[in-house]
Design a protein around this motif. Structure first.
Motif: not given
Ligand SMILES: Cc1cc2nc3c(=O)[nH]c(=O)nc-3n(C[C@H](O)[C@H](O)[C@H](O)COP(=O)(O)OP(=O)(O)OC[C@H]3O[C@@H](n4cnc5c(N)ncnc54)[C@H](O)[C@@H]3O)c2cc1C
Length: 634
Positions: A249, A272-273, A276, A446
């Motif tokens: 990312t 996405k979201g 991480k 992103d």
């Protein structure tokens, strides 16, 4: 080992982290892992390549586009194409674009590499040096199945590397006509015709000439940077981990070395979201996400033009995303008096079944080669160049344009396959374009949102006029008799220009330009978004230096097509592999590792990926299984 989830990786700390298991990344990761004392992590956004027929069967190359192995990007509206936006395929799979490309194996000219050396001030990018790195990559496997190819037609420039390259396994109708024409044209007294030459090897430094298309399908299956480099390393070493389905990312600043920010940490996510995770390299992070992915990751990490990134800037790197070039292409069509063309294969599933069964049984037959058997590189006429319109090629022996001969209709979004008829197509490619495009991100995006890709196709007068000349050259090639013989019409083979091309063929330059704006595309060779700097500017116009280290930061290198400051006058994969081989040596040298292996350390054959024969895919359908990224193909 191969992982499908970053949460399963045994460690968050490695010596080297390679971002992208694509063409370059797989080479670099494999070479670095030759030092068994170093741990290497490879992070790949896409999927496994194993068992995918669209990847393995050479003839199926076009079928991979728009499927789950394609990032499936599109450009912004292109003014030079009447405002059309065009598709931007990129490999979303181990091997990256080497797993979905059209397999053409062309290195480019001596002039190109010597120009790279003179731009960067680093003789290591010059021909004498790069020819040696090229020989580490590929081995020529002679065709088993094409008796028309004689021993003196076998190219000698490949070396003993793990990537297996072959010549066409099947003789097609245009082949001998193209060669006989080139042989007579090159000895003509007409300087216009003399530009069309015959060659047995487009990779020996003199790229000019018409000859067999060398393709990375030695043995009848596609070989990629994954089958030739990455899988053999994974299968034989414990010090390399690869995680797929995982996107970087952003790059994370991990400290400072004096006043210089250190970027040795990498943040990843699988959706996405989603959660991480951060991984850290003790030695270096190597960014190999390709011309588009690399620019996108740098920009999302605050490494880019301050003018665009504003307060998000961590390192002002004005050239990130600039200087992007691709080769425009345009397909021309003729009806032919033959029932042996590809066209029926594209329409008839029983013919496909037979050919696929032959491929499974012998790795031979029509599906064992790419859809292109012959192509040629040539110069524009000397009279084309004027003080106001200078030659943009990298030297006087580098080609400007290319003609690709196809034994059938080349379908596209704007020219679908006709329901009946047999055809020959010539694809015109502009190899030395002057149009320059860009990769940008809009604010608050992103990594799961595609960047803004602008190739600026046919954005200059030079490019449109050079494409007009290429169209005329194609017509001259098939329309000219030497010694009273026209090789294309002598037995009634070639008929009239067909379809949307017909009015442009007989029309004015303005008609040709209108045809081009309505139908041109690109050949998917983008380079330059993180270019090496020039010696003349003291490097200030570069994102990386000539050892491919990102300027203004520590711990971060870029190795992929994005570093090339000028576009090769050739299909680009061989250049990318060769750059990656040299880069692997540079990284080893800078980290006190032994380098310079010229032996084939991956001599093992590519893994056999052949499941039992499934029903053949529909060759006319390019959308069999959309990429979950959903970037809105068309
Ligand atoms: C359809 C098509 C046809 C082509 N035909 C030919 C041809 O016939 N001959 C030829 O010489 N060249 C051809 N090319 C061009 C050639 O394949 C490319 O120049 C070359 O493969 C580029 O290598 P690369 O390493 O720069 O990028 P890639 O091989 O594209 O590798 C980049 C890798 O990074 C991964 N990645 C990107 N972003 C992220 C992220 N955020 N996180 C993790 N991973 C990421 C990608 O999934 C990919 O695996 C073609 C290309 C395409 C797409």
């Amino acid at each position: 080992a191969l992982f499908t989830d970053p949460a399963d990786l045994p460690s968050t700390n490695y010596d080297f982290i390679v971002i992208g298991a694509g063409t370059a990344g797989s080479v670099v990761a494999s070479r670095l892992s030759e030092d068994l004392t170093k741990k290497v992590l490879v992070i790949e956004a896409g999927v496994d390549d194993t068992g995918n027929l669209n990847v393995e069967v050479p003839f199926f190359a076009p079928l991979a586009l728009g499927t789950a192995v394609d990032w499936n990007y599109t450009t912004v509206a292109q003014p030079g194409l009447n405002g059309r936006s065009i598709t931007v395929p990129r490999g979303y799979v181990l091997g990256g674009s080497s797993a979905i490309n059209f397999l053409g194996w062309t290195l480019g000219s001596q002039d190109y590499y010597n120009k790279l050396a003179s731009i960067t001030g680093d003789s290591g990018w010059g021909w004498a040096s790069m020819q040696g790195f090229f020989k580490r990559v590929s081995t020529l496997v002679p065709p088993t199945d094409n008796p028309t190819i004689t021993p003196d037609e076998i190219p000698t420039s490949n070396g003993n590397g793990p990537l297996h390259v072959n010549l066409p396994n099947v003789d097609l109708e245009p082949d001998q006509r193209v060669f006989a024409s080139a042989k007579s044209f090159q000895s003509s007294s007409d300087s216009n015709l003399k530009r069309f030459k015959y060659t047995t090897d487009q990779n020996n430094g003199n790229a000019i000439g018409f000859g067999y298309n060398q393709v990375n399908a030695g043995g009848g299956s596609r070989t990629t940077s994954a089958t030739a480099y990455l899988h053999p390393a994974l299968n034989s070493r414990n010090n390399i981990d690869v995680v797929i389905n995982t996107r970087v990312t952003r790059l994370v600043k991990s400290g400072d070395a004096g006043s210089v920010p250190v970027f040795k940490s990498v943040e990843v996510a699988t959706s996405k979201g989603g959660a991480k995770t951060t991984f850290t390299a003790s030695k270096e992070v190597i960014l190999s996400a390709g011309t588009i992915g690399t620019a996108q990751i740098l920009l999302l990490s605050g490494i880019g033009p301050q003018a665009d990134l504003g307060s998000k800037t961590i390192v002002n790197a004005p050239q990130v995303g600039k200087n992007v070039r691709d080769h425009p292409l345009l397909s021309l069509f003729w009806s032919v008096n033959s029932n042996r063309t590809y066209d029926d294969f594209l329409r008839d599933s029983s013919l496909q079944n037979t050919a696929l069964n032959e491929w499974f049984a012998t790795k031979g037959g029509i599906f064992s080669a790419s859809p292109v058997n012959v192509l040629g590189f040539m110069r524009l006429p000397q009279t084309f160049f004027t003080p106001a319109r200078p030659d943009p090629a990298s030297g006087p022996n580098a080609p400007n344009t290319e003609l690709i001969f196809v034994d059938g209709f080349v379908p596209s979004d704007t020219n679908p396959l006709p329901a009946t008829g047999h055809f020959m197509s010539i694809i015109c490619v502009l190899l030395s374009p002057t149009s320059v495009g860009s990769i940008k991100i809009s604010s608050n995006t992103d990594i799961f949102t595609q960047p803004l890709i602008d190739y600026n196709v046919l954005g200059t007068d030079f490019d449109t006029q050079a494409m007009v000349q290429a169209m005329k050259d194609a017509q001259t090639y098939v329309g000219t008799s030497v010694g009273g013989v026209n090789q294309f019409t002598k037995d009634g083979y070639l008929q009239d220009p067909f379809g949307s091309f017909a009015p442009a063929a007989s029309g004015s330059d303005a008609d040709k330009i209108a045809f081009m704006r309505a139908h041109a595309d690109t050949i998917h060779h983008p380079v330059g978004s993180a270019r090496m700097g020039s010696a003349a500017s003291g490097g200030s116009d570069g994102v990386v230096d000539s050892r491919l280290r990102v300027k203004g930061v520590s711990g971060l290198r870029i190795v992929d097509a994005s570093v090339l400051p000028i576009i090769p006058e050739a299909h680009t994969q061989a250049a990318v592999y060769t750059v990656a081989e040299r880069a692997s040596d540079l990284i080893k040298q800078d980290n006190g590792m032994s380098s310079g292996s010229t032996t084939n350390s991956h001599a093992s054959a590519p893994p056999a990926h052949s499941p039992p024969p499934p029903p053949p895919p529909h060759l006319g359908n390019q959308h069999n299984g959309p990429n979950p990224n959903g970037h809105g193909h068309h």
